[in-house]
Design a protein around this motif. Structure first.
Motif, mmCIF file in Angstrom:
data_model
loop_
_atom_site.group_PDB
_atom_site.id
_atom_site.type_symbol
_atom_site.label_atom_id
_atom_site.label_comp_id
_atom_site.label_asym_id
_atom_site.label_seq_id
_atom_site.Cartn_x
_atom_site.Cartn_y
_atom_site.Cartn_z
ATOM 1 N N ILE A 80 0.810 -1.222 0.000
ATOM 2 C CA ILE A 80 0.000 0.000 0.000
ATOM 3 C C ILE A 80 0.851 1.283 0.000
ATOM 4 C CG2 ILE A 80 -1.777 1.314 1.271
ATOM 5 C CD1 ILE A 80 -2.988 -1.414 2.050
ATOM 6 N N THR A 106 0.529 4.099 -2.842
ATOM 7 C CA THR A 106 0.121 5.461 -2.495
ATOM 8 C C THR A 106 1.121 6.458 -3.081
ATOM 9 O OG1 THR A 106 -0.704 4.567 -0.408
ATOM 10 C CG2 THR A 106 -0.566 6.961 -0.572
ATOM 11 N N ILE A 118 -6.534 6.002 -10.598
ATOM 12 C CA ILE A 118 -7.330 6.487 -9.463
ATOM 13 C C ILE A 118 -8.357 5.421 -9.033
ATOM 14 C CG2 ILE A 118 -9.175 8.161 -8.908
ATOM 15 C CD1 ILE A 118 -7.430 10.289 -10.288
ATOM 16 N N PHE A 119 -8.844 4.641 -10.001
ATOM 17 C CA PHE A 119 -9.768 3.554 -9.657
ATOM 18 C C PHE A 119 -9.025 2.259 -9.289
ATOM 19 C CE2 PHE A 119 -12.759 6.318 -11.891
ATOM 20 C CZ PHE A 119 -13.806 6.287 -10.997
ATOM 21 N N PHE A 126 -6.218 1.906 -7.797
ATOM 22 C CA PHE A 126 -5.597 1.990 -6.483
ATOM 23 C C PHE A 126 -6.520 1.487 -5.365
ATOM 24 C CE2 PHE A 126 -4.331 5.035 -2.912
ATOM 25 C CZ PHE A 126 -3.421 4.139 -2.373
ATOM 26 N N PRO A 127 -7.709 2.066 -5.179
ATOM 27 C CA PRO A 127 -8.546 1.520 -4.098
ATOM 28 C C PRO A 127 -9.016 0.090 -4.364
ATOM 29 C CG PRO A 127 -9.742 3.213 -5.304
ATOM 30 C CD PRO A 127 -8.347 3.230 -5.812
ATOM 31 N N VAL A 128 -9.319 -0.228 -5.621
ATOM 32 C CA VAL A 128 -9.899 -1.537 -5.918
ATOM 33 C C VAL A 128 -8.887 -2.663 -5.654
ATOM 34 C CG1 VAL A 128 -10.743 -3.010 -7.794
ATOM 35 C CG2 VAL A 128 -11.637 -0.695 -7.529
ATOM 36 N N LEU A 133 -6.811 -1.428 -1.640
ATOM 37 C CA LEU A 133 -7.402 -1.029 -0.363
ATOM 38 C C LEU A 133 -8.676 -1.768 0.014
ATOM 39 C CD1 LEU A 133 -6.851 2.812 -0.790
ATOM 40 C CD2 LEU A 133 -5.436 1.242 0.511
ATOM 41 N N LEU A 134 -9.401 -2.301 -0.989
ATOM 42 C CA LEU A 134 -10.699 -2.898 -0.638
ATOM 43 C C LEU A 134 -10.571 -4.358 -0.181
ATOM 44 C CD1 LEU A 134 -13.134 -1.438 -3.278
ATOM 45 C CD2 LEU A 134 -13.216 -1.111 -0.835
#
Lengths: 198, 129
Positions: free
Chosen positions: A61, A65, A189-190, A192-194, A197-198
């Motif tokens: 992560i 980031t 941008i999509f 990264f969280p998918v 982080l999720l």
């Protein structure tokens, strides 16, 4: 013999856009479908799986980031490169476009560190479905970064000669390359969280 | 959209502001992932809300979607329609699958933890012998 592409400077009367501008948006639409299809596959793989690994145990992560910050910064330098040309400041253009290119290099270096970390833990695309789609999505994205760097590098180096011969067309080229580069940022941008982080 | 040098000069400030907001939102993206929300739907919803906001800022300001010609809008509307389809079709299909067909999608190579129900079943079988 030169093949002239019409409406590279003046907007086409019926669309109100220059041809390269309309062209890049249509291309980006197809790119949305390419990545959209893979994101959709990710959702289906994950929702259909009896067991899904804790992604945070596999991915890095902090590095991701950092890469997000690098890519967002490069979007700003890209738009500043275009704005510099608009303000007739070629030296600033060279600076900002150069920085955009270097940010691309930085992104790929960080990505390489990340990938090496995966391989050193024996995580390969064949290890499981998450790692498979992780490599597919981030790899496809990295290929897009490389593609953008080729164009940006050209516009920074040999392609910049056009500023002397056809400045308006050159500004439009930079704008169109920028639209693509911002899209690559947008995909990340999509991603990264998918994926992280999720 | 054509921009005069003066307009661009004014926009530069906006670019810097948007850059700052995007950086803050990146921290927010990471921070919200640590919030222990009760359901996966809420976690996904929150993550996509932040990502969607960031993506919109990039599209509106850096990609100059604000004030762009109608043809670009048409392209994007058409794309949105197909994006809904590409996400919707598999999910609608999956929610309406023939019994057992979703089992086609499984993690090759990942050790599947023993499910409590499954264990009991084996135990029962063992007891029968």
């Amino acid at each position: 013999m030169d093949m002239e592409i019409p409406y590279t400077v003046e907007p086409r009367p019926d669309t109100g856009l220059t041809n390269p501008k309309l062209g890049i948006w249509l291309f980006l639409a197809s790119e949305v479908m390419l990545f959209g299809g893979l994101f959709s596959s990710y959702v289906l793989l994950r929702s259909g799986a009896d067991y899904w690994p804790n992604q945070a145990d596999i991915v890095n992560i902090p590095l991701a980031t950092l890469n997000t910050a690098v890519l967002i910064s490069s979007s700003v330098t890209m738009v500043m490169a275009w704005a510099s040309l608009k303000m007739n400041d070629f030296a600033k253009y060279k600076l900002y476009m150069g920085l955009t290119f270097l940010a691309g290099v930085g992104f790929l270096v960080i990505k390489t560190i990340e990938y090496n970390e995966k391989f050193s833990h024996d995580f390969y695309p064949s290890t499981n479905n998450f790692i498979g789609i992780y490599f597919l999505l981030t790899g496809l994205h990295a290929i897009h970064v490389i593609g953008g760097m080729v164009v940006n590098g050209f516009l920074w180096g040999p392609g910049a000669k056009m500023w002397k011969t056809a400045p308006e067309q050159f500004v439009n080229r930079v704008e169109v390359a920028g639209l693509y580069w911002h899209f690559v940022d947008l995909v990340w941008i999509f991603l990264f969280p998918v994926l992280y982080l999720l | 959209m054509s921009h005069t040098a003066e307009e661009v000069r004014a926009q530069v400030k906006t670019y810097v502001t948007i850059f700052a907001i995007l950086m803050v939102l990146t921290v927010v993206t990471v921070a919200v992932s640590y919030i222990d929300l009760p359901s996966i739907t809420q976690r996904v919803g929150l993550a996509l809300l932040v990502a969607g906001t960031k993506a919109s800022l990039v599209a509106i300001f850096f990609m100059h979607l604000k004030g762009e010609r109608q043809w670009v809008t048409y392209t994007l509307v058409l794309t949105s329609f197909f994006v809904v389809l590409v996400f919707g079709l598999p999910m609608w299909t999956d929610n309406d699958h023939i019994v057992g067909s979703s089992k086609v999608i499984w993690d090759a190579g990942v050790p599947v933890p023993e499910l409590p129900g499954h264990e009991a079943e084996v135990g029962d079988e063992g007891a029968g012998h």
